[in-house]
Design an enzyme around this catalytic site. Structure first.
Site, PDB file in Angstrom:
ATOM      1  N   ALA A   1      40.637  39.313   1.665  1.00 47.14           N
ATOM      2  CA  ALA A   1      41.076  38.206   0.809  1.00 47.14           C
ATOM      3  C   ALA A   1      42.550  37.938   1.077  1.00 47.14           C
ATOM      4  O   ALA A   1      43.231  38.755   1.702  1.00 47.14           O
ATOM      5  CB  ALA A   1      40.876  38.565  -0.658  1.00 47.14           C
ATOM      6  N   LYS A   2      43.032  36.810   0.643  1.00 50.78           N
ATOM      7  CA  LYS A   2      44.475  36.518   0.730  1.00 50.78           C
ATOM      8  C   LYS A   2      44.776  35.362  -0.197  1.00 50.78           C
ATOM      9  O   LYS A   2      43.878  34.598  -0.543  1.00 50.78           O
ATOM     10  CB  LYS A   2      44.832  36.119   2.164  1.00 50.78           C
ATOM     11  CG  LYS A   2      46.273  36.311   2.516  1.00 50.78           C
ATOM     12  CD  LYS A   2      46.547  37.745   2.913  1.00 50.78           C
ATOM     13  CE  LYS A   2      47.927  37.921   3.493  1.00 50.78           C
ATOM     14  NZ  LYS A   2      48.016  39.142   4.292  1.00 50.78           N
ATOM     15  N   GLY A   3      46.023  35.231  -0.580  1.00 49.35           N
ATOM     16  CA  GLY A   3      46.363  34.111  -1.451  1.00 49.35           C
ATOM     17  C   GLY A   3      47.850  33.966  -1.588  1.00 49.35           C
ATOM     18  O   GLY A   3      48.627  34.543  -0.824  1.00 49.35           O
TER      19      GLY A   3
END
Ligand code: NAD
Length: 422
Positions: free
Chosen positions: A106-108
């Site tokens: 995931a990333k954000g």
């Protein structure tokens, strides 16, 4: 620094397709992995110091979680958008699989310039973002960590906001909702230096295979934040000479060499920046990229080694501390020019490996010594490097494609064993 921007996610697809073709990947599983699972976009209000209410946009993209909870950093930067978050989330899935961790990807982040905000504003932005993400993060579901312009303090605010919104009983067993925390808030010794340590460990492995003596080697670094500065710190321990550093404030060069520890101390007292460091000369971005050195460590942003800049490089090895610094077209140019490359998904994987050990300690209510953490990180990075290097030889391909094959094989096996619900 080069600022032209194209779709990072398209670059990921090019890399993915090359590896999937080469390993003749199962078509259905290839379809699954060529898409992200969840793309969360939140718009939230924050009261600024001048009393005005400003709206912010935050992202969290979850690519895949077949191997374990989603895992990946949060970035605060004007360039953060859905395309970037999708690419970075996908790379996290490959990275955790290559490292053999029980995680997905995931990333954000939030699209804004944190250097223009006060500490109070940063805290309120972080807390409102965490609140807006709500149950989209969780210690056994999706675990954020630091990335560009975020650090232990950011993680402490996220932790506190997350815990404050949970029931009383849940609070003490949710410390592992974020990693990269300050030590007193459940962080681990060694997480600060983990990524840089891993970058240098992979460089040492490559150097041994290619008979490059690091004690006599020279190198240049782009970005002198967490990854760049710790990489330089550990390169010094190998005896290598730092010739030039580029960061957001400028570029410094010294033929005699720059002492990484002195530069780290200087930057600490200079808002993290290297500009005005004494006894060095300022050079241009083009001169920086053209410098003759053994190793180039890009440790800032993506899209730096491109069709235009790859022909300038005058090094033997590019060690990707940053995520996505090299475009697929530039990869080909480097290969044609005989320049080695350790891909991001392997080179900087010690960051998430260190995070994994922090997460484990939180789950078990344990505190490990620094040496224990570093030893465990070293073992995992060396194993991952050996696995990727062996795969590259077996498939007669480059290290990036080999790293993808290692990751995709692991994911493919998990899907084949488990099947698709219902
Ligand atoms: P950081 O915020 O600590 O440092 C970023 C550095 O990049 C700073 O020195 C900054 O001045 C420099 N920079 C920013 N814009 C620049 C520009 N336009 N030109 C030149 N330099 C510029 O970030 P970090 O955590 O060190 O992350 C750096 C890279 O490493 C990112 O690509 C990140 O995704 C990747 N990475 C970080 C970790 C980690 O553990 N922190 C782990 C894996 C990968």
């Amino acid at each position: 620094m080069t600022t032209t921007h194209k779709s990072l996610y398209e670059d990921v697809q090019v890399q993915f397709n090359k590896a999937a073709d080469l390993m003749n990947m199962n078509k259905g599983i290839r379809n699954i992995l060529s898409q992200t699972a969840n793309e969360i976009v939140v718009h939230f209000p924050v009261k600024m110091d001048d009393g005005q209410i400003k709206m912010f946009t935050g992202y969290r993209v979850q690519h895949n979680n077949i191997l374990g909870p989603y895992k990946g950093g949060l970035r605060y930067h004007p360039s953060v958008d859905l395309d970037d978050a999708k690419a970075l989330a996908t790379w996290m899935t490959w990275k955790t699989a290559i490292a053999g961790l029980p995680y997905g990807g995931a990333k954000g982040g939030i699209q804004f310039d944190p250097t223009k905000c006060s500490d109070g504003e940063l805290e309120r932005i972080t807390r409102r973002f965490t609140f807006a993400l709500g149950n989209n993060i969780g210690p056994e579901y999706d675990i954020p960590a630091p990335d560009v312009n975020t650090g232990p303090q950011t993680m402490a605010w996220i932790l506190d906001t997350y815990l404050s919104t949970r029931s009383q009983g849940e609070r003490n067993n949710s410390l592992h909702v974020v990693t990269g925390k300050p030590l007193n808030s459940g962080g681990t010794l060694g997480r600060d230096r983990a990524t840089g340590y891993g970058v240098v460990t992979t460089i040492a492995e490559w150097a041994r295979d290619h008979k490059l003596d690091l004690a006599k080697a020279t190198y240049i670094v782009q970005g002198f934040g967490n990854v760049g500065s710790w990489s330089a710190y550990f390169m010094k321990q190998k005896g290598a000479k730092l010739l030039a550093v580029e960061d957001v404030s400028g570029i410094i060069y010294s033929e005699k060499g720059i002492d990484p520890e002195e530069l780290i101390t200087f930057a600490k007292n200079n808002h993290g920046k290297i500009s005005h460091y004494p006894n060095v000369v300022a050079i241009s971005h083009k001169e920086f990229l053209s410098l003759k050195a053994d190793v180039f460590i890009p440790a800032a942003l993506s899209n730096q080694i491109t069709l235009e800049t790859a022909p300038l490089l005058n090094v033997k090895l590019v060690a990707e501390g940053a995520n996505g610094p090299t475009t697929p077209e530039a990869d080909l140019i480097l290969q044609e020019r005989g320049i080695g490359l350790i891909p991001d998904v392997l080179c900087n994987s010690a960051g998430v490996i260190g995070s994994y050990f922090e997460w484990l300690q939180n789950k078990r209510s344990e505190y490990w010594e620094m040496e224990e953490v570093i030893e465990k990180i070293k073992k995992k990075v060396i194993e991952a490097y050996a696995n990727v290097s062996k795969t590259a030889k077996a498939h007669k391909t480059d290290l990036r494609t080999a790293a993808y094959i290692v990751a995709l094989t692991r994911l493919e096996k998990a899907y084949i064993e488990r099947g698709i619900f219902p």
